[in-house]
Scaffold this motif. Structure first.
Motif, short mmCIF file in Angstrom:
data_model
loop_
_atom_site.label_atom_id
_atom_site.label_comp_id
_atom_site.label_asym_id
_atom_site.label_seq_id
_atom_site.Cartn_x
_atom_site.Cartn_y
_atom_site.Cartn_z
N GLU A 1 0.84 -1.18 0.00
CA GLU A 1 0.00 0.00 0.00
C GLU A 1 0.88 1.24 0.00
N GLU A 2 0.67 2.08 -1.01
CA GLU A 2 1.48 3.28 -1.17
C GLU A 2 2.97 2.92 -1.17
N ASN A 3 3.73 3.35 -0.17
CA ASN A 3 5.16 3.08 -0.14
C ASN A 3 5.53 1.88 0.72
N GLU A 4 4.53 1.18 1.24
CA GLU A 4 4.80 0.05 2.11
C GLU A 4 4.90 -1.25 1.31
N MET A 5 5.93 -2.04 1.60
CA MET A 5 6.05 -3.39 1.07
C MET A 5 6.37 -4.31 2.24
N ILE A 6 5.40 -5.14 2.61
CA ILE A 6 5.50 -5.94 3.84
C ILE A 6 5.15 -7.38 3.52
N LEU A 7 5.92 -8.30 4.11
CA LEU A 7 5.68 -9.74 3.96
C LEU A 7 5.39 -10.35 5.32
N LEU A 8 4.40 -11.24 5.37
CA LEU A 8 4.06 -11.93 6.61
C LEU A 8 4.30 -13.42 6.43
N TYR A 9 5.11 -13.98 7.33
CA TYR A 9 5.43 -15.40 7.28
C TYR A 9 4.94 -16.09 8.55
N GLU A 10 4.89 -17.41 8.47
CA GLU A 10 4.68 -18.17 9.70
C GLU A 10 5.83 -17.82 10.66
N TYR A 11 5.51 -17.69 11.92
CA TYR A 11 6.54 -17.38 12.90
C TYR A 11 7.30 -18.65 13.24
N VAL A 12 8.62 -18.62 13.04
CA VAL A 12 9.46 -19.78 13.29
C VAL A 12 10.18 -19.53 14.62
N GLU A 13 9.78 -20.29 15.62
CA GLU A 13 10.04 -19.97 17.02
C GLU A 13 11.51 -19.80 17.37
N ASN A 14 12.37 -20.64 16.82
CA ASN A 14 13.76 -20.67 17.28
C ASN A 14 14.74 -19.87 16.43
N GLY A 15 14.22 -19.01 15.58
CA GLY A 15 15.10 -18.09 14.88
C GLY A 15 15.98 -18.74 13.83
N THR A 16 17.11 -18.09 13.56
CA THR A 16 18.00 -18.53 12.48
C THR A 16 18.98 -19.60 12.95
N LEU A 17 19.40 -20.41 12.03
CA LEU A 17 20.45 -21.39 12.32
C LEU A 17 21.71 -20.68 12.77
N SER A 18 22.02 -19.56 12.16
CA SER A 18 23.23 -18.81 12.50
C SER A 18 23.28 -18.45 13.98
N SER A 19 22.13 -18.04 14.53
CA SER A 19 22.10 -17.63 15.94
C SER A 19 22.39 -18.77 16.89
N HIS A 20 22.22 -20.01 16.43
CA HIS A 20 22.48 -21.18 17.28
C HIS A 20 23.92 -21.67 17.16
N LEU A 21 24.63 -21.17 16.16
CA LEU A 21 25.97 -21.68 15.90
C LEU A 21 27.08 -20.77 16.44
N CYS A 22 26.82 -19.49 16.45
CA CYS A 22 27.87 -18.57 16.90
C CYS A 22 27.24 -17.36 17.56
N GLY A 23 28.02 -16.64 18.28
CA GLY A 23 27.53 -15.47 18.99
C GLY A 23 27.23 -15.77 20.44
N SER A 24 26.93 -14.72 21.18
CA SER A 24 26.75 -14.86 22.62
C SER A 24 25.50 -15.65 22.98
N GLY A 25 24.48 -15.62 22.10
CA GLY A 25 23.23 -16.29 22.44
C GLY A 25 23.10 -17.68 21.85
N ARG A 26 24.22 -18.26 21.42
CA ARG A 26 24.14 -19.55 20.73
C ARG A 26 23.71 -20.66 21.67
N SER A 27 23.04 -21.66 21.08
CA SER A 27 22.57 -22.81 21.88
C SER A 27 23.51 -23.98 21.68
#
Length: 777
Positions: A532-558
């Motif tokens: 609508e007008e200048n907005e371009m928005i996508l809605l996806y199913e919410y994937v609870e555990n985030g990105t694979l990257s966040s689980h492999l490295c960084g302070s919050g990795r699992s």
């Protein structure tokens, strides 16, 4: 010369007009006039605007904030009573008007930016929506007085107008009109495009915003002197070269006949701008065009309505001239006497739709005809320019058939925006998902029907609490990603394009088109989209555990186990294999990386972000797609980079980098490390070739990985990262090898030996590869 003569001219115009006024008129069936914030009804000429109290049954708002200005000197127009009070909306609020006639309606919104207590209305920012239409988007005004006028086709029994304040802001309104207009004021088949002269399709459904309404050569015509309560302004401020222009008045010559009064009043048709007066006819000097320039917004189509009435000629077929919109000659050698049924003085109009504007200026011109023996003159009586709010770039395109979806209902007890369409859609999606995933968890679902759906921006604002920064769960080249909750409780991930983003309209459309075709357990599902007008928005199913990257490295990795990591890689490989062996044409993802692999609550991998995806090559013809290089540094296929030839094996290379991230527990690129370690692919392959891959394994899983499983996994990654694409395996082969690595891991954990040697397992043929694949899906 200006002065007394001009004063006499204008006085004579008004005297004549006052005698002719309302000889014909229009009585609207729907006629709602409200003076917002006022405690009593307000008279403006012969119109009565209801007070807020009298109109309270039309309004639903969570808080009553009524404002009044004490600074009267800012009000100077004849509408001054309407601008002295206002209603302020601190939350989403709606007006609901019963509609008795399903025709076009005027919606006029009055604004006066005064200060009331803690509300400085010049700082307000808000949007206004109505049934299937976006009227104002992130609107703000610093003007003392302004009126926004819209012409909207109303097809329902209730017209709901919704005011949505922007984040940390409020909305306001001084007065509102909702008035039905004559059926024939805007027609569909009489509108031509300026470049092709073909009929413009779908005009009846378009929302029009008035940009300017001009009385050429005449005075201002206020709303009380127009049958449809319109205001016409003089044209002086828009003229390019006033020296060659004459104004002409002959209101007595206007003959409406049985209709026509509604198109424009006599003061418009009875006055005009011309190149010359009748006494100048024999002069050859007047050969230049008369030109007016108007401010417009880029990227829109505009309806331009020319009002003509030959009040100049003494006989038929004596006045010929040309009419232009920018560089397009839309009416060559125009003879008004023949267009109006071989008669003079009959008013009428001609409509044209502009091409998509690439400038913020719109030029309208009239000029003399080049026909031999024709006097060099031209005439224009009035002009209207209206912005077409939602038209596509190609007027005859099938895309015009889709009208912006807005599922807005208002409850009896107050304002409740009920997203029935979204609830129904979510129910169907969940039912479909249960059907396609029922049974063996290793089975691949078939492609689902097209289930993409447009979702109104106001519903997305509600789902994200007006894009509350605390709900941001990610960011990328396209923009921010927010966690949102729909009215039915469905959690969604909402990706909103940011201004100036390097990824724009093409990526947005690609994402919608791709995900609307596919449904697979290992591909993220598209819930809907908003444009609508200048907005371009996508809605996806919410994937609870985030990105694979966040689980492999960084302070919050699992602490993912090695088996979990293998299962995640297998799931992602299944999603990519499905894309590469699509039911119609192969699809190349083109941006495979660990941040585009998401994990749900059960750590099931889902491939996401299809904004850069390309439909793959026809392998019976050629094995690549020639295209500009796009992707992410550290994952980019070197062969694709060198030759600009995108292949299915480009995804395979990127996935090989992901495998190394999973094994080593570090990012594909880490500029904080020494030069030889910055790029993961090159650094890891150096260790692998020396037979020391185990020395760079993520310490979190180093003690878990069985040697045979590591060997198979390392070999798979190495093959994916082959310099030459033809030497890389297909995604089907990658999947097969990863399943082998998992089976080897499980067999050695259980102290068992597989009944069949993994390397000897048969490999069914992959239709998209010269190699073989597994169908263990």
């Amino acid at each position: 010369m200006k002065g007394c003569g001009e004063v006499v001219y204008f006085i004579s115009v008004w005297l004549i007009f006052s005698l002719a006024s309302f000889s014909s008129g229009f009585n609207p069936i729907d006629n709602y006039l409200i003076d917002c914030g006022s405690s009593s009804n307000t008279s403006v000429a012969d119109r009565i605007f209801l007070s807020d109290n009298a109109a309270s049954n039309f309004l639903s708002t969570p808080l009553d904030v009524l404002a009044q200005t004490t600074y009267k000197s800012i009000i100077s127009s004849s509408d001054s009573p309407l601008y002295q009070t206002a209603r302020i909306f601190t939350k989403t609020s709606t007006y609901t008007f019963p509609i008795r006639q399903h025709v076009r309606h005027w919606i006029r919104l009055y604004f006066s930016a005064f200060v009331y207590e803690n509300y400085n209305m010049s700082t307000a920012s808000f949007s206004v929506f109505t049934e299937n239409h976006v009227l104002l988007d992130d609107f703000s005004t610093s003007s003392t007085i302004s009126v926004k006028e819209f012409s909207v086709s109303v097809t329902s029994d209730d017209l709901v107008i919704m005011f949505i304040p922007s984040v940390d802001s409020f909305a306001f309104l001084n007065a509102i009109e909702v008035v039905s207009v004559p059926d024939d004021l805007i027609t569909d088949n009489a509108v031509l495009t300026a470049d092709t002269f073909e009929n413009f399709k779908g005009m009846l459904n378009q929302t029009l915003e008035t940009v300017v309404r001009v009385n050429m050569g005449g005075p201002m015509v206020s709303f009380e002197d127009d049958a449809l309560s319109r205001t016409w302004i003089p044209d002086q401020s828009f003229l390019v070269d006033a020296d060659i222009i004459k104004n002409f008045s002959n209101i007595e010559a206007v003959r409406y006949g049985s209709n026509g009064w509604d198109f424009a009043p006599a003061t418009v048709y009875g006055t005009a701008r011309t190149l010359s007066s009748r006494s100048d006819y024999n002069s050859n000097y007047f050969t230049a065009n008369l030109t007016w320039i108007f401010d417009v917004d880029q990227g829109f189509h505009y309806l331009v309505r020319f009002h003509f009435c030959d009040i100049l000629s003494k006989s038929l077929n004596t006045l010929y001239f040309n009419v232009y919109i920018d560089s397009f000659e839309v009416l060559p050698n125009l003879d008004l006497s023949t267009m109006r049924g071989n008669s003079l003085g009959l008013p009428g109009y001609e409509d044209y739709v502009t091409v998509l504007t690439v400038s913020n200026k719109l030029r309208v011109s009239i000029g003399p005809s080049t026909l031999p023996g024709v006097d060099p003159n031209a005439i224009l009586n009035g002009l209207e320019i209206m912005k077409i709010k939602h038209v596509r770039s190609t007027p005859n395109s099938d895309s015009n058939k889709g009208v912006r979806l807005a599922a807005i209902c208002v409850s009896i007890g107050g304002f409740l925006v009920v997203i029935l369409v979204v609830v129904f859609f979510s129910f169907i999606c969940k039912k479909w998902k249960r059907l396609v995933t029922k049974g063996d968890s290793n089975k691949t679902s078939c492609a689902a029907p097209n289930y993409g759906i447009r979702i109104p921006f106001l519903l997305i604002q509600e789902a994200t609490n007006h894009f509350d920064e605390s709900l941001i769960i990610g960011a990328g080249g396209f923009g921010m990603v927010y966690k949102g909750v729909l009215k039915d409780g469905t959690k969604v991930a909402i990706k909103r394009n940011k201004p100036g983003s390097q990824q724009g309209l093409i990526e947005f459309r690609t994402e919608v088109e791709m995900l609307s075709q596919f449904h697979h357990r290992h591909l993220v599902s598209l819930i809907g989209y908003c444009q609508e007008e200048n907005e371009m928005i996508l809605l996806y199913e919410y994937v609870e555990n985030g990105t694979l990257s966040s689980h492999l490295c960084g302070s919050g990795r699992s602490m993912l186990s090695w088996k979990q990591r293998l299962e995640i890689c297998i799931g992602a490989a299944r999603g990519l294999h499905y894309l590469h062996t699509g039911p119609v044409r192969a699809v190349i993802h083109r941006d495979v990386k660990s941040t585009n692999i998401l994990l749900d609550e059960n750590l099931i991998a889902k491939v996401a972000d299809f904004g850069l995806s390309k439909t793959g090559p026809d392998l019976s013809q050629v094995g690549y797609v020639s295209t500009a290089v796009k992707g992410s540094f550290g994952y980019l296929d070197p062969e694709y980079f060198r030759k600009q030839r995108l292949t299915l094996k480009s995804d395979v290379y990127s996935f090989g980098v992901v495998l190394l991230e999973v094994l080593c527990g570090r990012a594909a690129v880490d500029s904080t490390l020494p030069t030889e370690k910055i790029g993961l692919a090159g650094w890891a392959m150096t260790w692998h070739k020396t037979g020391k891959l185990e020395q760079i394994i993520d310490p979190a899983v180093a003690g878990e990985i069985k040697p045979d499983s590591l060997r198979k996994f390392g070999e798979t990654a190495e093959k994916c990262l082959a310099e030459v694409g033809a030497k890389r395996p297909s995604m089907g082969e990658v999947l097969w090898n990863l399943e082998c690595a998992l089976e080897l891991q499980e067999a050695m954990e259980n102290d068992t030996i597989p009944n069949v040697q993994i390397d000897d397992l048969p490999k069914p043929v992959d239709k998209n590869s010269e190699s073989s694949i597994s169908i263990f899906e």
